[in-house]
Design a protein around this motif. Structure first.
Motif, PDB file in Angstrom:
ATOM      1  N   GLU A 166       1.082  12.910  21.279  1.00 45.78           N
ATOM      2  CA  GLU A 166       2.428  13.485  21.290  1.00 45.78           C
ATOM      3  C   GLU A 166       3.197  13.058  22.537  1.00 45.78           C
ATOM      4  O   GLU A 166       4.378  12.708  22.465  1.00 45.78           O
ATOM      5  CB  GLU A 166       2.346  15.014  21.211  1.00 45.78           C
ATOM      6  N   ALA A 167       2.517  13.084  23.682  1.00 46.35           N
ATOM      7  CA  ALA A 167       3.178  12.698  24.930  1.00 46.35           C
ATOM      8  C   ALA A 167       3.563  11.217  24.909  1.00 46.35           C
ATOM      9  O   ALA A 167       4.650  10.840  25.368  1.00 46.35           O
ATOM     10  CB  ALA A 167       2.267  12.990  26.123  1.00 46.35           C
ATOM     11  N   CYS A 168       2.681  10.385  24.361  1.00 46.84           N
ATOM     12  CA  CYS A 168       2.962   8.949  24.299  1.00 46.84           C
ATOM     13  C   CYS A 168       4.120   8.650  23.347  1.00 46.84           C
ATOM     14  O   CYS A 168       4.973   7.798  23.646  1.00 46.84           O
ATOM     15  CB  CYS A 168       1.710   8.183  23.866  1.00 46.84           C
ATOM     16  N   ILE A 169       4.154   9.343  22.216  1.00 39.97           N
ATOM     17  CA  ILE A 169       5.255   9.132  21.271  1.00 39.97           C
ATOM     18  C   ILE A 169       6.587   9.471  21.929  1.00 39.97           C
ATOM     19  O   ILE A 169       7.574   8.731  21.814  1.00 39.97           O
ATOM     20  CB  ILE A 169       5.044   9.970  19.988  1.00 39.97           C
ATOM     21  N   GLY A 170       6.620  10.590  22.638  1.00 38.52           N
ATOM     22  CA  GLY A 170       7.848  10.982  23.322  1.00 38.52           C
ATOM     23  C   GLY A 170       8.287   9.948  24.343  1.00 38.52           C
ATOM     24  O   GLY A 170       9.478   9.591  24.418  1.00 38.52           O
ATOM     25  N   THR A 171       7.334   9.434  25.117  1.00 41.39           N
ATOM     26  CA  THR A 171       7.654   8.428  26.135  1.00 41.39           C
ATOM     27  C   THR A 171       8.137   7.132  25.505  1.00 41.39           C
ATOM     28  O   THR A 171       9.093   6.512  25.979  1.00 41.39           O
ATOM     29  CB  THR A 171       6.423   8.166  27.018  1.00 41.39           C
ATOM     30  N   LEU A 172       7.472   6.717  24.428  1.00 42.20           N
ATOM     31  CA  LEU A 172       7.866   5.480  23.750  1.00 42.20           C
ATOM     32  C   LEU A 172       9.277   5.590  23.180  1.00 42.20           C
ATOM     33  O   LEU A 172      10.083   4.649  23.283  1.00 42.20           O
ATOM     34  CB  LEU A 172       6.874   5.151  22.629  1.00 42.20           C
ATOM     35  N   MET A 173       9.574   6.738  22.577  1.00 40.89           N
ATOM     36  CA  MET A 173      10.908   6.905  21.994  1.00 40.89           C
ATOM     37  C   MET A 173      11.982   6.999  23.071  1.00 40.89           C
ATOM     38  O   MET A 173      13.084   6.470  22.892  1.00 40.89           O
ATOM     39  CB  MET A 173      10.928   8.132  21.089  1.00 40.89           C
ATOM     40  N   GLN A 174      11.652   7.628  24.188  1.00 42.46           N
ATOM     41  CA  GLN A 174      12.592   7.641  25.305  1.00 42.46           C
ATOM     42  C   GLN A 174      12.823   6.230  25.828  1.00 42.46           C
ATOM     43  O   GLN A 174      13.899   5.918  26.350  1.00 42.46           O
ATOM     44  CB  GLN A 174      12.068   8.536  26.417  1.00 42.46           C
ATOM     45  N   GLY A 175      11.802   5.376  25.666  1.00 46.72           N
ATOM     46  CA  GLY A 175      11.906   3.984  26.083  1.00 46.72           C
ATOM     47  C   GLY A 175      12.417   3.074  24.988  1.00 46.72           C
ATOM     48  O   GLY A 175      12.170   1.870  25.017  1.00 46.72           O
ATOM     49  N   ARG A 176      13.115   3.663  24.003  1.00 44.35           N
ATOM     50  CA  ARG A 176      13.799   2.933  22.938  1.00 44.35           C
ATOM     51  C   ARG A 176      12.850   2.176  22.010  1.00 44.35           C
ATOM     52  O   ARG A 176      13.166   1.095  21.516  1.00 44.35           O
ATOM     53  CB  ARG A 176      14.853   1.986  23.524  1.00 44.35           C
ATOM     54  N   LEU A 177      11.687   2.767  21.749  1.00 51.68           N
ATOM     55  CA  LEU A 177      10.820   2.261  20.691  1.00 51.68           C
ATOM     56  C   LEU A 177      10.824   3.319  19.593  1.00 51.68           C
ATOM     57  O   LEU A 177      10.670   4.508  19.875  1.00 51.68           O
ATOM     58  CB  LEU A 177       9.396   2.048  21.210  1.00 51.68           C
ATOM     59  N   PHE A 178      10.991   2.889  18.362  1.00 45.91           N
ATOM     60  CA  PHE A 178      11.206   3.841  17.284  1.00 45.91           C
ATOM     61  C   PHE A 178      10.019   3.915  16.330  1.00 45.91           C
ATOM     62  O   PHE A 178       9.076   3.132  16.431  1.00 45.91           O
ATOM     63  CB  PHE A 178      12.502   3.503  16.554  1.00 45.91           C
ATOM     64  N   GLU A 179      10.094   4.870  15.428  1.00 52.04           N
ATOM     65  CA  GLU A 179       8.958   5.197  14.569  1.00 52.04           C
ATOM     66  C   GLU A 179       8.377   3.985  13.852  1.00 52.04           C
ATOM     67  O   GLU A 179       7.163   3.865  13.701  1.00 52.04           O
ATOM     68  CB  GLU A 179       9.390   6.249  13.539  1.00 52.04           C
ATOM     69  N   ARG A 180       9.225   3.081  13.401  1.00 50.02           N
ATOM     70  CA  ARG A 180       8.744   1.933  12.624  1.00 50.02           C
ATOM     71  C   ARG A 180       7.823   1.019  13.432  1.00 50.02           C
ATOM     72  O   ARG A 180       7.091   0.202  12.850  1.00 50.02           O
ATOM     73  CB  ARG A 180       9.937   1.120  12.103  1.00 50.02           C
ATOM     74  N   ASP A 181       7.849   1.145  14.758  1.00 48.38           N
ATOM     75  CA  ASP A 181       7.026   0.281  15.608  1.00 48.38           C
ATOM     76  C   ASP A 181       5.912   1.031  16.328  1.00 48.38           C
ATOM     77  O   ASP A 181       5.296   0.497  17.248  1.00 48.38           O
ATOM     78  CB  ASP A 181       7.904  -0.426  16.651  1.00 48.38           C
ATOM     79  N   ILE A 182       5.635   2.275  15.908  1.00 50.17           N
ATOM     80  CA  ILE A 182       4.587   3.084  16.534  1.00 50.17           C
ATOM     81  C   ILE A 182       3.535   3.435  15.487  1.00 50.17           C
ATOM     82  O   ILE A 182       3.865   3.931  14.407  1.00 50.17           O
ATOM     83  CB  ILE A 182       5.170   4.382  17.131  1.00 50.17           C
ATOM     84  N   TYR A 183       2.274   3.170  15.792  1.00 50.80           N
ATOM     85  CA  TYR A 183       1.183   3.424  14.857  1.00 50.80           C
ATOM     86  C   TYR A 183       0.128   4.292  15.532  1.00 50.80           C
ATOM     87  O   TYR A 183      -0.218   4.079  16.693  1.00 50.80           O
ATOM     88  CB  TYR A 183       0.553   2.107  14.385  1.00 50.80           C
ATOM     89  N   THR A 184      -0.380   5.274  14.783  1.00 53.76           N
ATOM     90  CA  THR A 184      -1.419   6.142  15.317  1.00 53.76           C
ATOM     91  C   THR A 184      -2.574   6.232  14.334  1.00 53.76           C
ATOM     92  O   THR A 184      -2.399   6.015  13.133  1.00 53.76           O
ATOM     93  CB  THR A 184      -0.891   7.567  15.578  1.00 53.76           C
ATOM     94  N   GLU A 185      -3.754   6.539  14.872  1.00 52.66           N
ATOM     95  CA  GLU A 185      -4.900   6.801  14.006  1.00 52.66           C
ATOM     96  C   GLU A 185      -4.623   8.080  13.252  1.00 52.66           C
ATOM     97  O   GLU A 185      -4.175   9.066  13.823  1.00 52.66           O
ATOM     98  CB  GLU A 185      -6.183   6.922  14.842  1.00 52.66           C
TER      99      GLU A 185
END
Length: 354
Positions: A316-335
């Motif tokens: 959850e913390a990493c997703i928040g940081t990535l999105m704040q850094g302008r990376l969006f859902e389509r480019d984020i993958y989780t187990e």
């Protein structure tokens, strides 16, 4: 006795044995229905029954509400057929996904390695080669423990996608019957039953984009397999691994990743410790994984594919940081596999793939 199940909009018809769940039947035919917990708790595998009768099984009433049951919905991980049936499901069309049917295997424990005070590596020899994509996981049957336990495969498959030897990294969970047995009772030469491969966690190589892997705890298993495969296959895209643990003694495979970074200029390794004491000689990053990643990338993750594996709070913390850094859902993958405890932590329905 068996029934016929038609899966729409694929138009595929498969055979389902009496008492077999819809999810298991589909996966054994190489058909992936999105799922996560496998315990009827999260609702990820919800499908619409358009014809026929099903038994909802142990579906949690919060994951499958009464009005949804009345509307013909069911959870594929729990539901069994009572007649021939047709269901509609959301099937994702991923160009990097291989069609690999789930199979059953018998494994012999070749050796057990103590990686850290709390994590052991189980090296297993299989009775037949397993075909899998780096990043996928298997379900291990543990004596006296109901249901399987999911563990990611920590080694990469061969160039042909097959391997007769797999490594599982098992962290002992306090009070956990399954991991306690694996840590305290399992011995070299013992045999285990396992099933796989499972999961949709693999590298999207067709994107041809720089990659950042963010891992914490024993969540290093999948990223390790993925990175080893990428480097062995000659991938030239920039690869960064940000890996966090509480202390240096828990930082396993540290020497291996330092060596890989020294030999591959396009691979960067960023280890981080969240509980490192001042003056302990640690000269790496301090703080949590998302903090180390933000500092390393200067707060911007634009143009990357991100792969996350670790405890739910870390994810959850990493997703928040990535999105704040302008990376969006389509480019984020989780187990996607979740324990029964993890499945209680609901994520916003606005998220469809992470």
């Amino acid at each position: 006795m068996s029934y016929q199940l038609t899966l729409e909009p694929l138009g595929a018809t498969i055979e389902v044995e009496e008492g077999q769940t819809l999810l298991d039947a589909a996966l054994r035919q190489g058909i992936y229905i999105p799922h996560a917990c496998g315990h009827g708790l999260c609702g990820t595998c919800k499908v619409q029954v358009t014809d026929g009768e099903v038994d909802h099984g142990a579906a949690n009433p919060f994951a499958l509400m009464e009005m949804e049951r009345d509307d013909g919905k069911t959870l594929a991980c729990c539901a069994t057929l009572q007649s021939d049936a047709t269901v509609e499901a959301d099937f994702d069309d991923d160009p990097d996904a291989q069609v690999i049917p789930v199979r059953d295997f018998t494994a012999t424990v070749a050796r057990i390695e103590q990686l850290t005070p709390t994590i052991k590596a189980l090296h297993l020899h299989l009775d037949q080669p397993i075909h899998y994509q780096a990043g996928q996981y298997v379900q291990v049957q543990i004596p006296g423990v109901e249901g399987g336990r999911a563990f990611s495969i920590a080694n990469a498959p061969g160039a042909d996608g097959l391997s007769s030897e797999i490594e599982l990294n098992v962290r002992q969970v306090p009070g956990g019957a399954g991991t306690t047995w694996l840590h305290q009772s399992l011995q070299p030469g013992d045999r285990l039953q396992l099933t796989g491969p499972y999961g949709r966690f693999f590298v999207r190589r067709s994107a041809a984009m720089p990659m950042v892997f963010m891992a914490g705890g024993s969540g290093l298993s999948s990223p390790r397999a993925m990175i080893l495969e990428l480097l062995a296959s000659g991938c030239t895209q920039p690869i960064t691994l940000v890996y966090g643990q509480r202390s240096a003694q828990e930082l396993y495979y540290d020497a291996e990743f330092r060596d890989l970074a020294a030999r591959h200029p396009h691979f960067t390794y960023v280890p981080a410790l969240s509980n490192a004491a001042e003056g302990d000689g640690w000269n790496g990053a301090r703080g949590f994984v998302h903090e180390a990643a933000k500092a390393h990338f200067g707060g911007s993750f634009v143009g990357h594919k991100a792969y996350l594996c670790g405890p739910p709070p870390m994810i959850e913390a990493c997703i928040g940081t990535l999105m704040q850094g302008r990376l969006f859902e389509r480019d984020i993958y989780t187990e996607k596999f979740l324990s029964a405890a993890d499945a209680q932590q609901a994520r916003s329905p606005l998220f469809k793939t992470i």
